[in-house]
Structure formats: structure tokens, C-alpha cells
Motif scaffolding. Sequence first.
Motif, short mmCIF file in Angstrom:
data_model
loop_
_atom_site.label_atom_id
_atom_site.label_comp_id
_atom_site.label_asym_id
_atom_site.label_seq_id
_atom_site.Cartn_x
_atom_site.Cartn_y
_atom_site.Cartn_z
N UNK A 1 -17.78 78.35 67.52
CA UNK A 1 -18.44 78.17 66.27
C UNK A 1 -17.70 79.14 65.23
N UNK B 1 -37.36 76.67 79.14
CA UNK B 1 -37.25 78.21 78.63
C UNK B 1 -38.96 78.56 78.74
N UNK B 2 -39.79 77.70 78.93
CA UNK B 2 -41.09 77.91 78.87
C UNK B 2 -41.51 79.15 79.74
N UNK C 1 -38.01 71.90 75.83
CA UNK C 1 -37.63 73.71 75.75
C UNK C 1 -38.51 73.90 77.07
N UNK D 1 -40.01 81.71 79.65
CA UNK D 1 -39.36 83.00 78.94
C UNK D 1 -38.25 83.41 79.30
N UNK D 2 -37.61 82.55 80.04
CA UNK D 2 -36.18 82.70 80.31
C UNK D 2 -35.30 82.24 79.32
N UNK D 3 -34.36 82.97 78.50
CA UNK D 3 -33.42 82.59 77.82
C UNK D 3 -32.23 82.71 78.33
N UNK D 4 -31.29 81.89 77.93
CA UNK D 4 -29.86 81.88 78.42
C UNK D 4 -28.86 82.23 77.40
N UNK D 5 -27.79 83.09 77.62
CA UNK D 5 -26.76 83.55 76.48
C UNK D 5 -26.08 82.25 75.96
N UNK D 6 -26.08 82.23 74.59
CA UNK D 6 -25.17 81.43 73.94
C UNK D 6 -23.63 81.54 73.83
N UNK D 7 -23.40 83.09 74.21
CA UNK D 7 -22.18 83.22 73.86
C UNK D 7 -22.00 84.44 73.40
N UNK E 1 -47.64 70.59 65.15
CA UNK E 1 -46.63 69.61 65.83
C UNK E 1 -46.55 70.76 67.28
N UNK E 2 -46.90 70.17 68.43
CA UNK E 2 -46.68 71.26 69.30
C UNK E 2 -45.28 71.33 69.87
N UNK E 3 -45.13 72.34 70.63
CA UNK E 3 -43.73 72.69 70.85
C UNK E 3 -42.98 71.49 71.70
N UNK E 4 -41.77 71.31 71.40
CA UNK E 4 -41.07 70.45 72.11
C UNK E 4 -40.91 70.76 73.66
#
Lengths: 622, 91
Positions: free
Chosen positions: B48, B10-11, B7, B13-19, B1-4
Motif C-alpha cells: 500500500x 482475533x477474539x 473477528x 487477543x491474537x493479532x497478526x502482523x499486516x506487513x 452494534x456488537x463486535x463483528x
Amino acid sequence: MHQNWEQKISSYFSCSQVQNVLVMPAPSKRKRAGDASSTASKVGRSSADSSASSAANTATQAASELTKIDPQEELLSTSKSLFEYLERLPPGTLRSIYNLPPPGGATVAAAVLRSSSLTDIARQCALRLVACGGKFKVGSIVEKWIQRHGQRDALLALRRLESMGILEPLGLANRPGQGNDDIDDEANDSEKRAKLMAKIACLTPEFKGAMKLHLSTMSSSPWPTIAREQIEEFKKSGGGAKSDGGEKESRDPPAPYELELYTQSSWDSVLHFLVGSDEAGKDKGGVEEPPEVMIQFLTRIGLMQEDPDYNGADRSRAPLVITSKGYEFMLRDTNAQVWQFVLQYLNSLAHHNMKDAIRMEALSFLICLGSCRVGEGYFNSVLQSKSARILMKDLARFGLLFVCRVAGKKAFYPTRVAVNLVASNEKEGSRQTDAIGQSVAATRSLEESLSAPVPSRSHLAVVVQTNFQVVAYTTSKLHISTLALFCDVESYRRLPNVIFFHITRDSIRSAFRLGVKADQILRFLHVHAHPMLRNGDHQLVPSNVTDQILLWDRERRRVVMDEVWAHQCRDSSEFAAVGQYASDLDALAWGNAHTNKLYVHFGKSEMVYAYIRKWRTKHYNS
Amino acid sequence: MPPKSTKSNQSTGVTSPSGYLLTCDPPMKQFIINLNDKKSADKKFILEDLDATHLLIKGDVRDEITRKVDEWMDENVFSTIERVGENLDTS
């Protein structure tokens, strides 16, 4: 040649105009400030940089050079103790230190052997090798000498010996900080192993020579001490009368408690300056302002900074104020404080073109001092090289040495701090709480000053009671302002030689806000406990007070908030793999195995994300 | 299964904070939930509820939480300075 680099050292150390700030700071200082030097008078509490004269230039130049430091030097500059410093030196430098002419080399070798830098096994190996001629097969050492402990320990011991410059390189060397995994490879990979076992472990000629010399000397002190007879003889021959020729008069050797008082007061001047107590600089009995090189040190180590609230136009005239690092420094014991200064001194040599020679000289001198006994004196003439004599004067300024004239010659007396700089560091790891308390001379001088009819300024003896009352026997404003860091200042009461404080939640919390840590407070109370407490089986600080301070500290961390990045794994195998990777990185904040969701510290999320991508291509594409 | 493909942002490599992940003891968690309940619907900050000792919250309320918690703890401190013996205060 000598002349040349001698001047250079001094310029790192002091402004060039005031090269001769040496020896005892007290009486000479005021005179000097009066007679000429414009720099000295300007220093005051304004920044040393304020004098834009050429004198300050040398110093600022040295300071700016310090900012571009290569990694090796940086590693050295963070060492917490003398032996940590030695461990971080490259083996080559260590070898040339062992090779210094006696007593330097031999004493250093012996001190290294005794220090906690070596494990018991390593120590055994080194000594046995010295005894059996310096050469032995690695295989025999590992299998025959050390069977019981397992070979991994043996190899680690050999590696340590190698990195300390005791063994000739075997190809094991690894600087501290790197892992020990490859030792396991070494032990498991049979081919490599066989090769290693066939090698010959050989002591470096430098270490072997130094050790042999040390083992065969009779006296325990590195230099010949000043004997009582020498002094008697000098007195009989009427030596005291010769003092008219401009030379200072000879005196009796200082008593142990006098040395102790000297050490404490030379530090007091620095600490007074740090807290900015107005006692400093007063005419009568007040403590002198420390020499300006000290002030430069304080700013350079980051203990003081220019007042950020200063509103004046000329920034460079802003007064210096203590930083939170400075508060931390105040609560440390004298040994740790002195080491900071010695370290700075060693660092300030880092850009000198003859740095290695001077540094070696300095280290060996410090270690030699470590094997002296407090109260024994040595004539200056035992120091052969000129640089060693400069060093002696510099160290005297730190309060490590007491310099005076005995029997018509210059002599120096190591103080407790100098001796303990080596000794106490050996126990650094064991969280030794009362370094001062263990020194008999320190306790005695404290007792003597407590029983003196007129209270002196230099002592501090604290009794902490179970009702959170702190009773401090002191008259010094410095000690009071240190205590006021964590005691309630509003509810104090005082008598001529005693001050009563209370520890409250608010007072402790305000100390925490300044960046003081709970165990620094406790350590301070331990170190300065009243000598009478040490005689019985009392606790130095009642356990309810200790616990309460720790609880107040923990209270601050009741709620912790971290920025996180959430990752929803697709299945439990991904969850397991990513979770493992993240916890190895120390990045995992929280994970739920039921929903396969992971929370990772945001700072490390990119690394984890990169791993996830790699993991997914590997597992889902195949 | 290839990566979604979703995303794609984010490819790089930048991630964003979730909280912010809030860690505390169970009573403190109840206190913080109480703070959250008192707020109007648009100002609720708990994203959450993870478990007995963890919550995921919005970042902008951190100072407020710290302050409220401090106030709450201060309320629960009972201190009297005992003055045993003579009062030596001469003022």
C-alpha cells in the motif's frame, strides 16, 4: 568478626589465593605470577573460568549469585552516576549514611545537598530548615517560603527531600521513575491538601546533625592533610635511615602531574587488554596485564566475551574478545569508565550479609574523596575502620588513589578521577563534553608529556583538520587502535610521535557497524583535543567534520522499517480514541484520518487490540 | 452494534502482523517505488502506498531493500583523499 567479612569481601573481589593483589599493580604482579599461583599464570587471555580450581570457584559463585538480583539491586546497578545511585537507595539507608561518624556522614550530607539530586527549591528548604531548628509547618513552607514558584514545585521539592532521607516521612514519598500525577491530585483535592498543610515538616535527626557538623567545621577537606612541615620534620630527624627493617622507603609526596600519569597508566593496562594490543605484557616499558579481578570484571560487565569464532574443543579456553559494548566503553572518558568499575564493585557486595554496612562505608568514603583536593595527601591512620582501609587499597587498584609512604607512614593521595567522580557527576545532565579538558592538572600533564624530548606512552592529543585529516600526537598502540576504530586505516602516515589518519565515510560507517555511536566519536575527539586548541577560540573539532559525521549517522536511518498491525476503525470517533490511546502507549506508527485506518507497532498491538475491544463494547453496545 | 463475528480469530487477543511500515524521505520513496516497478507482477512488494513518506511493504524484502539502498547511496559518494604537502609515505 572483622576478619571474617573482610575475607568475604576479598573473595568477591579477587580469587582467594591472590588476596593480596592490592596497591600498585606493576612491579609486584610479575613476581607473583612467577612464584606460585597457578591461577595467575593461567589467566592470560583465556577465560578466568578456565582454572577449575577452588580459587576460581569462589569467583564464579559470586558471579552466579549476581545473576539473581532483586529489583532494587537491579535498579541500583543501572545508575549512571554516583548521585543517581544515592537517589535510588531507600531513605532508611541514606539516613544511616548521614549518621556515620565524622567525616563520613557530614560530607555525604553536604554533597547530597550540593548535588543535582535536589532542585534549587529543595536545597533552599533544607538549608532553611537546618537554620530554624529543623521543624516547620508544611503549609507555611509551601505558602510563605515558596509562593512565587507555585505549590506544585514546592510539593515536588518536599517529596524529593523526603525520598533522600532529609525529611521525616510526610506520606509524599515516591521513588524516581513514577509519575508526578498524584502531586497534582494532592494539590487539587482540598481535603487532602488541608491535611497535608497542617503537617509539620521535620528534618531527620541524622541529616540535621550531619549538616550542623558540616557547617561548623573549619577545614574544607574531610581528613587532616599531610602538612609540609611534617615531612620536613621527618627528614630532619633522619627518618629515611630507618628503612632497613623490611619497610619500604619513604618518598617525597607525588607531584600533581605524577598523579595524573599514574591514573592514566593504571587505566591503560585495562584498555590495552580490552583491545588486545600486543604491547601488553612486553618487557620493556610495556603496560602490564591488568590483575585478574579486572579481567573478571570485564567479562562480567559484558565488555569482553569468549571468542564466538573459537573452534577448539575446550570452550573454556576460548580467548576473550571485545564486545560492541566494549567499543562503546573505550570511547568514553575516564570518569565514566571508572564509575562503571566502582559500580561493579558496589554491586559485587550486594549479596554479602553485611552489605549495607560495607556499602555505606564505601559510599561515604567515595564522597569524602570527592571533597578532597588533588595533590593533597592523607595518612592511612585517618581511616578508623578496617573495612575503610581495605576499601582504600581496592580503590588504589582502580587508579582512584595513589598509595605511597610519606614521612615514615603510609599515605594515600586521591587522584583527579576520584575527585571528579563526585564533581563531574553533578553536571551529568548538561552533556558536558570535555571533562578532562577542564582539569588544569590534566592539561598540564598532557602539555608536559608532549614537550618531553622522548615521547611517553600515556598521552594522546588530537587535532582534527577541516580536510578530515586527524593528527594524533601519540606513541601508544592503544590510542592508535582506538583511533583506527573510526579512521581509515589504509591511508595512515606516521612520524615517531605523530600519526596522521583520515576520516572517511567508509571508516565512520564501519565504526557504526561495530555499534559505536556518532556522538561517542565526537566526544572522544573533544576529550582528547590537543591542549593548544583549548587556548585559542578554535573549535575543538571543525564544524564541517562534526556535521558530516552526524550526517553519515543519519544516512543509516534514511529508511526505517517497522512491523505493524493495521486496524480499520469504523468511524472517526473510534479513530480518535484509539489513536490517542496508541500514541500515549507510543505504539502508533501511522494513521490516516480520511480512511480512519491506523497502523500500530506490532509489539504493542495486543494491548491496543484489547483497548479497541473495550472501547467498542462501551460505545456500540450502549 | 456488537463486535463483528468475523473477528473471531482475533477474539483470543491474537493479532497478526499486516506487513512492514517503511518510513523514509520522498526521494528515497521514489527510489523504492522504482525498485518495485522493476519487479515482475508476482514479486511486487509494496502492499500500500500510504503517503509521501510512508509505504506498507512485505517483510521478506527488507534485506534486499536495505542492500539496494546502500548500494545506491554508495554510488553517490565522491571522496578524494587530499594529500596536501609532502607525501610522507615511505613505503
